[in-house]
Write a protein that holds these residues in place. Sequence first.
Motif, short mmCIF file in Angstrom:
data_model
loop_
_atom_site.label_atom_id
_atom_site.label_comp_id
_atom_site.label_asym_id
_atom_site.label_seq_id
_atom_site.Cartn_x
_atom_site.Cartn_y
_atom_site.Cartn_z
N PHE A 135 0.82 -1.20 0.00
CA PHE A 135 0.00 0.00 0.00
C PHE A 135 0.86 1.27 0.00
CE2 PHE A 135 -2.64 -3.33 1.83
CZ PHE A 135 -3.83 -3.16 1.15
N PHE A 136 2.13 1.12 0.38
CA PHE A 136 3.08 2.23 0.39
C PHE A 136 4.39 1.77 -0.24
CE2 PHE A 136 0.24 3.07 3.91
CZ PHE A 136 0.07 4.46 3.90
N PRO A 137 5.09 2.66 -0.92
CA PRO A 137 6.39 2.28 -1.49
C PRO A 137 7.38 1.81 -0.44
CG PRO A 137 5.64 4.37 -2.42
CD PRO A 137 4.70 4.04 -1.30
N THR A 138 7.25 2.35 0.79
CA THR A 138 8.20 2.00 1.86
C THR A 138 7.75 0.82 2.70
OG1 THR A 138 7.14 3.59 3.35
CG2 THR A 138 9.01 4.39 2.04
N GLN A 139 6.61 0.22 2.38
CA GLN A 139 6.08 -0.89 3.18
C GLN A 139 6.96 -2.12 3.05
OE1 GLN A 139 1.87 -1.59 2.58
NE2 GLN A 139 2.10 -3.78 3.02
N LYS A 140 7.26 -2.77 4.19
CA LYS A 140 8.11 -3.96 4.19
C LYS A 140 7.49 -5.05 5.07
CE LYS A 140 12.49 -1.56 3.42
NZ LYS A 140 13.84 -1.25 3.96
N PHE A 141 7.40 -6.24 4.51
CA PHE A 141 6.93 -7.41 5.26
C PHE A 141 8.04 -7.83 6.23
CE2 PHE A 141 7.17 -12.01 5.72
CZ PHE A 141 5.89 -12.33 6.17
N LEU A 142 7.65 -8.13 7.48
CA LEU A 142 8.62 -8.60 8.47
C LEU A 142 8.47 -10.08 8.75
CD1 LEU A 142 8.76 -5.66 11.06
CD2 LEU A 142 10.31 -6.16 9.17
N LYS A 143 7.27 -10.48 9.22
CA LYS A 143 7.09 -11.90 9.54
C LYS A 143 5.61 -12.20 9.75
CE LYS A 143 8.07 -10.96 14.43
NZ LYS A 143 8.94 -11.26 15.57
N GLU A 144 5.29 -13.48 9.61
CA GLU A 144 3.95 -13.95 9.91
C GLU A 144 3.96 -14.56 11.30
OE1 GLU A 144 0.39 -16.64 7.87
OE2 GLU A 144 2.27 -16.25 6.78
N LEU A 145 3.04 -14.14 12.15
CA LEU A 145 3.02 -14.60 13.54
C LEU A 145 2.21 -15.89 13.69
CD1 LEU A 145 2.48 -11.09 15.20
CD2 LEU A 145 4.63 -12.28 14.71
N GLU A 146 2.34 -16.52 14.84
CA GLU A 146 1.70 -17.83 15.06
C GLU A 146 0.18 -17.77 14.95
OE1 GLU A 146 2.97 -19.47 18.74
OE2 GLU A 146 5.05 -19.75 18.11
N ASP A 147 -0.43 -16.64 15.32
CA ASP A 147 -1.90 -16.54 15.25
C ASP A 147 -2.40 -16.17 13.86
OD1 ASP A 147 -1.06 -13.94 15.03
OD2 ASP A 147 -2.29 -13.16 16.68
N GLY A 148 -1.48 -16.11 12.88
CA GLY A 148 -1.87 -15.81 11.49
C GLY A 148 -1.76 -14.35 11.12
N SER A 149 -1.50 -13.50 12.10
CA SER A 149 -1.36 -12.07 11.80
C SER A 149 0.01 -11.82 11.16
CB SER A 149 -1.51 -11.24 13.08
OG SER A 149 -0.54 -11.60 14.04
#
Length: 335
Positions: free
Chosen positions: A272-286
């Motif tokens: 949604f933003f040029p600077t957006q970065k994925f970090l990790k998927e958590l155990e609860d699915g978030s």
Amino acid sequence: MSTAIKRKTDHIFTLMEKMAAGEELYAQNERLHDELGLEGTREAKERKIRRYLEDIHDLYGHIVVTEKRRKEFGDRKVTVYRVVDRERDVAEVFRRFIEHHDDLSWLLQVVREHNPRLLSGERKRFERLLKEEEDIFLFIGSPFETFEEGRSKEIFRQLKTAVKNREYRDIFKCTGAVEKSVKCLKLIHMADNWYLAGETEEGRFRLFRVAFIERVGYSKNRIGYQPKILDKYAHVFASLQNPMTLDRPFETARMVASAEVAYYFKEGMKPFFPTQKFLKELEDGSVEFTVSFTQPMEILPFVKQWLPHISIISPEKLKIELEKDIRSALETMEK
């Protein structure tokens, strides 16, 4: 000047005059051989014309284009030289996009809405294509801001001229406020709207929504600004992500998207933003991710759109700002 050089110069100027008048020139044109009074075999005449045309193209390649076309030689294509015709050339590029790509039909809608003249010569075919695909595509609004005839279009034209010539302008806003001697840096299309990027008299970077400009006046400063001013803001243009981006260092917001909406924030999804970065998927699915920002207004409207599915982890001051806005909204609703 020798006779040979004078003859060559005369020939080249004659060819340039013909192109400036809109003629399409090619080496095999016997009428052209006769007009220039060339001597020798047909092949020798063609070689001479070809050299002249190549010399012109080398000197004026920014306005002289070449293309392979069929003339009076049956199936044989020849190299044609002509001066750029902007509308014709844009229309040709547009036609090729439509022919070779299945997912660019929206271009047709944009051109028809904003500059129908580009459809000249191809109007019937393009209109037929639109009719064929009206059951496939639905355009809600326009990909570009549309200016009404008259004032807004004239303002846009004036700003375009100012940007091109690196000029100053006085900006009279619809609110009644006036910004004097604004350096007109760039016209930017962002978030479905047009903005003028400028530097104020105080040396501040500003974005002016074009639709909110009442009129544009000439500044007392009539000397164009130096190109190095654009270099000064190169980092700003490279980092703009929406109209709220400021000319200041980025901070980083750390956020979590709940499992209900995590799919939209997973690695590999369109950000949604040029600077957006994925970090990790958590155990609860978030999903945990980050977005850079220069002021809260740059990202808080986005966060509010996704409430209650997005929460801010840090920085603390951004969380406080969001909570304050939510409390204010609730208090307003309870009145």
